[in-house]
Scaffold this active site. Structure first.
Site: not given
Length: 439
Positions: A133, A202, A239
């Site tokens: 994050c 990600h 993604g």
């Protein structure tokens, strides 16, 4: 949100015990899974994702300290499990999702991470450490993407979780790419050696945002690198995947074992199906409303999730009808004001349909898994499905469903002040204030 008074549940009836399984290394392979998303990953969304084919579901990130002093409360009719803070529920779940549920922890402290995991371990099948994050909300406390540049701390948290958890509970991590592929591979090697069951990547760097194209071409080398380590560990791509069909393209291009979907699932939780729902203002929104009310999901949270829904249309006026339905929901202040859209409050029937869909896949998921013995609440789930009561909304008064829980996070009532895309004119797929982490 008004709530009805408590009522006693009818005497339990005999019910078929659902088959519960533990996760294995194979559970993370050959699947399409739901990403951890603050607010958008609410319980109703996770249940609909499972109904429509999600292999596993990640719960929204919860900060370690936020869950430590919560009180665990079980609704005796619906079966909803709430971890309640002083003024709101920090997190909610349901036993029906447990075999497929990964709880994501936000942490920068091995001891706190272990304490948080022990608090909720009876209701989940695995734990995932948020290492990606990029929001200041996480990084200023050394959590999220800040862990990418502190690999010693990152790996110490994973090691502590793995040592503290029983073998039937998995430990995984979700990271972002580092600017250098060489540095990324070094980090991956260290993470894999902590004993994780899977690694989600990600395919963006810390400084990239959703509008930037995911660099999925970098993942293939990572997958081959993990394979070369001799570890039978799944690497999951995250993604720019649009759904179950598009996941085939992503896996072919990257060699990933599975694909994790975020924004597409936020727009349409049925994207995990090879034939996702169209015209969802008719085919999904009414059922989502009914289920949310049955589970006593907070109205503001429900409204936020619904404001993100989008789908293709098969009818001439589909786009206009969808806009009309969305506007009606956005203007509404409670479930009572959307009864015409919901078509009546029959949420228990929608819930039973989800349970049947999940039960129908038993034996098809988690290949090679052995039955778990820590499933005492399954019979409660089955009794809840069959229980017939004149009062179905008996979650303890004053309890509200979750909002991003951590220092600086507003109370759930403040969600109403977050303008949805329809009003603000801005249309990010995951609109989040700075205090809201989205991985």
């Amino acid at each position: 949100m008004s709530r009805r008074l408590h009522s006693e549940s009818p005497p339990p009836r005999s019910a078929k015990r659902a088959k519960m399984e533990k996760l294995t290394l194979e559970s993370f392979k050959n699947g399409v899974v739901l990403a951890p998303m603050v607010r958008s990953g609410a319980l109703p969304s996770r249940l609909f994702a499972l109904k429509h084919g999600a292999s596993l579901v990640w719960a929204p990130e919860t900060i370690d300290k936020a869950i430590l002093h919560s009180e665990r409360v079980v609704d005796p009719v619906t079966g909803v499990v709430s971890y309640n803070g002083k003024s709101r529920a920090i997190w909610t779940t349901h036993p029906v999702e447990k075999p497929y549920l990964i709880y994501q922890i936000g942490s920068a402290d091995p001891d706190l991470a272990v304490q948080a995991a022990k608090t909720v371990m009876q209701d989940v099948s695995g734990f995932d450490l948020n290492c990606g994050c990029p929001k200041p909300f996480s990084t200023h406390g050394g959590m999220g993407a800040a862990l990418l540049t502190n690999p010693d701390l990152l790996c110490s948290i994973l090691t502590a979780l793995r040592e503290a958890m029983p073998p039937e509970i998995t430990v995984t991590a979700k990271i972002r790419l580092l600017p250098s592929q060489e540095d990324t591979l070094k980090l991956v090697e260290r993470i894999i050696n902590t004993g994780v069951s899977a690694l989600t990547v990600h395919c963006r760097t810390r400084n990239m945002r959703d509008r930037d194209r995911a660099m999925i071409e970098r993942l293939k080398e990572i997958v081959e690198f993990v394979k070369g380590m001799g570890k039978d560990i799944a690497v999951i791509e995250n993604g720019d995947c649009l759904g179950a069909e598009d996941a085939k393209r992503v896996r072919e291009a990257t060699g990933a074992h599975s694909v994790m979907i975020a924004r597409a699932a936020e727009c349409n939780p049925s994207c995990f199906s090879n034939t996702p729902l169209t015209d969802i203002h008719e085919t999904l929104v009414p059922a989502y409303l009914r289920l949310s009310k049955y589970l006593d999901n907070n109205w503001s949270l429900t409204k936020f999730c619904l404001s993100q829904f989008k789908s293709s249309h098969t009818k001439p006026n589909g786009k206009a009808d969808e806009k009309r339905v969305r506007e009606s929901i956005v203007k509404s202040r409670s479930f009572d004001e959307v009864v015409d859209i919901a078509g009546g409050w029959t949420g228990e029937e929608d819930f039973e349909e989800i349970v049947r869909a999940i039960e129908a896949r038993e034996g098809k998921s988690h290949a090679g898994a052995e039955p778990s013995t820590a499933d005492a609440e399954v019979s409660s789930l089955c009794r809840a499905v069959e229980a017939k009561s004149g009062n179905k909304y008996i979650t303890p008064p004053g309890t509200q469903n979750p909002h991003p829980p951590a220092s600086g996070a507003p109370l759930i009532a403040d969600v109403q002040r977050t303008l949805p895309a329809l009003i603000s004119g801005k249309d990010p797929l995951t609109p989040t204030p700075l205090v809201m982490p989205v991985l």
